[in-house]
Design a protein around this motif. Structure first.
Motif, short mmCIF file in Angstrom:
data_model
loop_
_atom_site.label_atom_id
_atom_site.label_comp_id
_atom_site.label_asym_id
_atom_site.label_seq_id
_atom_site.Cartn_x
_atom_site.Cartn_y
_atom_site.Cartn_z
N ALA A 1 4.86 -9.65 -0.62
CA ALA A 1 5.14 -8.59 0.35
C ALA A 1 4.30 -7.35 0.07
O ALA A 1 3.91 -6.64 1.00
CB ALA A 1 6.62 -8.23 0.33
N ARG A 2 4.00 -7.10 -1.21
CA ARG A 2 3.32 -5.83 -1.52
C ARG A 2 1.90 -5.77 -0.98
O ARG A 2 1.56 -4.81 -0.29
CB ARG A 2 3.34 -5.56 -3.02
CG ARG A 2 2.87 -4.12 -3.28
CD ARG A 2 3.25 -3.55 -4.58
NE ARG A 2 3.22 -2.10 -4.52
CZ ARG A 2 3.21 -1.32 -5.58
NH1 ARG A 2 3.25 -1.84 -6.80
NH2 ARG A 2 3.18 -0.01 -5.46
N VAL B 1 2.05 -5.60 2.94
CA VAL B 1 2.45 -4.30 3.47
C VAL B 1 1.38 -3.24 3.18
O VAL B 1 1.07 -2.40 4.03
CB VAL B 1 3.82 -3.87 2.91
CG1 VAL B 1 4.14 -2.43 3.26
CG2 VAL B 1 4.91 -4.80 3.42
N ASP C 1 -1.57 -3.83 5.46
CA ASP C 1 -1.10 -3.56 6.82
C ASP C 1 -1.07 -2.06 7.06
O ASP C 1 -1.44 -1.57 8.14
CB ASP C 1 0.29 -4.17 7.03
CG ASP C 1 0.78 -4.02 8.47
OD1 ASP C 1 0.09 -4.50 9.39
OD2 ASP C 1 1.85 -3.41 8.66
N LEU D 1 8.64 -8.71 8.39
CA LEU D 1 8.28 -7.46 7.71
C LEU D 1 7.48 -6.52 8.61
O LEU D 1 7.08 -5.45 8.16
CB LEU D 1 7.47 -7.77 6.45
CG LEU D 1 8.23 -8.41 5.28
CD1 LEU D 1 7.24 -8.87 4.21
CD2 LEU D 1 9.25 -7.46 4.69
N ASN D 2 7.24 -6.95 9.84
CA ASN D 2 6.47 -6.16 10.81
C ASN D 2 5.03 -5.95 10.34
O ASN D 2 4.43 -4.90 10.60
CB ASN D 2 7.14 -4.81 11.10
CG ASN D 2 6.76 -4.25 12.46
OD1 ASN D 2 6.41 -5.00 13.37
ND2 ASN D 2 6.81 -2.94 12.61
N VAL D 3 4.50 -6.94 9.64
CA VAL D 3 3.10 -6.93 9.23
C VAL D 3 2.27 -7.48 10.39
O VAL D 3 2.52 -8.59 10.86
CB VAL D 3 2.89 -7.80 7.96
CG1 VAL D 3 1.41 -8.01 7.68
CG2 VAL D 3 3.57 -7.14 6.77
N MET E 1 13.21 -4.70 6.91
CA MET E 1 12.76 -3.30 6.90
C MET E 1 13.14 -2.58 5.62
O MET E 1 12.43 -1.68 5.17
CB MET E 1 13.31 -2.55 8.10
CG MET E 1 12.58 -2.83 9.40
SD MET E 1 10.79 -2.51 9.33
CE MET E 1 10.17 -4.20 9.10
N ARG F 1 10.35 -3.56 3.33
CA ARG F 1 9.12 -2.82 3.66
C ARG F 1 9.23 -1.37 3.18
O ARG F 1 8.29 -0.83 2.59
CB ARG F 1 8.86 -2.87 5.17
CG ARG F 1 7.53 -2.25 5.55
CD ARG F 1 7.22 -2.34 7.03
NE ARG F 1 5.92 -1.74 7.27
CZ ARG F 1 4.80 -2.38 7.51
NH1 ARG F 1 4.79 -3.71 7.56
NH2 ARG F 1 3.66 -1.73 7.71
N LEU G 1 7.47 0.82 10.20
CA LEU G 1 8.91 0.59 10.17
C LEU G 1 9.41 0.31 11.58
O LEU G 1 8.74 0.63 12.56
CB LEU G 1 9.62 1.82 9.59
CG LEU G 1 9.22 2.20 8.17
CD1 LEU G 1 9.78 3.57 7.81
CD2 LEU G 1 9.68 1.15 7.16
#
Length: 491
Positions: free
Chosen positions: A44-45, A48, A51, A116-118, A312, A315, A427
């Protein structure tokens, strides 16, 4: 374009003003996942982080080509030239075709990134789909004398390269240290030196993934895909190369050596690396067996988790730390992120309830200046979040009538807050877009109870009003009374 973005360049070990090769355009290559298992918190890191960079470049007016690869061949178990291909091993254990494994986990990765909204990259090439380009790249390195063929495999000659260029300049290692820390194989290897690395590996009889080449039936080395695919889609010179700090050596060091040997010059101008997520101070990773998958985080099914955490929240947890600092996992940190995110979303929601005045006692342009300065300073997302929280307090004061704002300034403030919270930080309000992010069952229940409490207050039934408020407080929900109703937030 008058860019003021400053990025920390790992190659030069200093912050540098971002000046793209082509004004108004930015080319960025980022190392994506090796798809042999479910994506975890460690994945995830970088997702994000880059992104965030992708979003901010676009918000700053750049036309961006963002290339993020999928590694589906060539990544051996020990991240070098030993062991079994990670995907082939998974395929053997599960009695599947390797590409079944790769496809399955690529789809799982995409679903996690969507949660994650990436944003999707501009191009997402697969290593297995660019074998021809990798073979051609290896030929160039051989022609220039920086590689050798040994028993059907092709190895990069680190010593010869180091005589002209500097092998180790990205990671800060010198060849003597690398020699001292590299295990010799007592004649069992086809390499001339233990620190040489594979550009092409001859496939053993049992190896499933193999392609014809001038040297043998085999497969490309792990590092080769990034040199070939970045050149294919971004050119021999491009702006930004990104990835996790754990890839700096050997992967990115070898990639620089390959590309420089073949092209005669550096490819990427800015090397950007995010730091790691740790558990008890140790890197989180599949190879260490200490990882928590994103699905486990979303469902709360891992033994280390006290509860489920929304996408979220994850994130926001990542963005609360600067991308170059370590980020240590704990339930307390995730719970704090959950509360912080809820407070921010409540503040944004409150913006729509503010009634404009004839004059302003606040200046929303201050928020734009703070957020832009923070982002321009090496993507300082924690400072952006801090600035947004400062303004949440002002928003609450505006809603309570302690401060005033004109309609024009309110429109500017709303646009600025939404631009940095949603467009740049990426977000989203999971409560208002539950279908897109996660189903929210809490909000309608709380709103129903607050409606009952409002009726009780109107009837001057203070006991019922207090009972509802205290019950919500016991559930971790704080009620805030305003002149025109009530609001709520998680404790």
């Amino acid at each position: 374009m008058d860019s003021k973005l400053v990025l920390y360049n790992t190659l030069t070990r200093r912050k540098e003003l971002f000046e793209p090769l082509v004004p108004g355009r930015a080319g960025m290559y980022v190392c994506g996942p090796t798809v042999y298992g479910d994506p975890h918190l460690g994945h995830a890191r970088p997702a994000v982080t880059f992104d965030l960079l992708f979003r901010y470049l676009k918000a700053s007016g750049y036309k961006v080509r963002y290339v993020r690869n999928i590694t589906d061949v060539g990544h051996l178990e020990h991240d070098a030239d030993e062991g079994e291909d990670k995907i082939a091993k998974k395929a053997r254990l599960e009695q599947l075709e390797p590409m079944e494994v790769a496809h399955y986990y690529t789809e799982r990765y995409h679903r996690a990134m969507e949660a994650l909204n990436v944003e999707s990259p501009s191009i997402e090439p697969h290593a297995s789909g660019h074998i021809i380009e990798q073979i051609e790249f290896i030929k160039r390195i051989l022609d220039d004398g920086y590689a050798y063929v040994s028993n059907g495999s092709v190895y990069f000659d680190v010593e010869k390269y180091n005589a002209k260029y500097n092998y180790g300049r990205l990671s800060g290692r010198n060849l003597e240290d690398i020699v001292a820390n590299t295990r010799e194989l007592d004649g069992q290897s086809d390499k001339r030196h233990s620190y040489d690395f594979a550009l092409w590996k001859k496939a053993s009889p049992e190896h499933i993934m193999r392609w014809p080449s001038p040297w043998s039936e085999g497969f490309p080395g792990w590092h080769m895909e990034c040199s070939a695919m970045s050149t294919r889609y971004l050119g021999e010179r491009f702006d930004i190369h990104g990835g996790g700090m754990d890839l700096m050596f050997p992967h990115h060091e070898c990639e620089i050596a390959q590309s420089t040997a073949a092209l005669g010059h550096d490819s990427a101008r800015y090397w950007v690396h995010n730091n790691m997520i740790t558990i008890n101070g140790q890197k989180m990773g599949k190879s260490l067996g200490n990882f928590i998958t994103l699905e486990e985080l979303f469902t709360g099914s891992h033994k280390l988790l006290r509860q489920a955490y929304s996408p979220m929240t994850i994130r926001f947890f990542v963005l609360q730390a600067h991308y170059r600092s370590t980020l240590d996992f704990s339930n307390e940190a995730l719970q704090a992120a959950e509360k912080g995110l809820d407070r921010l979303m409540k503040g944004i929601e409150t913006l729509s309830k503010i009634k404009p005045a004839d004059t302003s006692t606040v200046d929303p342009r201050e928020l734009e200046c703070c957020c832009r300065a923070a982002m321009d300073d090496d993507l300082n997302s924690p400072m952006v979040i801090s600035a947004l929280f400062d303004w949440v307090r002002k928003v609450n004061s505006l809603a309570d009538g302690k401060e005033r704002i004109t309609a024009v300034d309110l429109e500017l403030l709303t646009a600025t807050v939404r631009r940095y919270a949603f467009d740049v930080l990426g977000l989203c309000d999971e409560k208002s877009v539950g279908a897109a992010c996660s189903k929210d069952y809490v909000t309608p229940l709380v709103e129903m109870l607050l409606s009952e409490r409002l009726q009780a207050r109107a009837a001057k039934d203070w006991a019922a009003s207090d009972r509802i408020r205290d019950g919500l407080a016991a559930a971790g929900i704080r009620v805030k009374d305003r002149k025109d109703g009530s609001d709520w937030e998680l404790e």
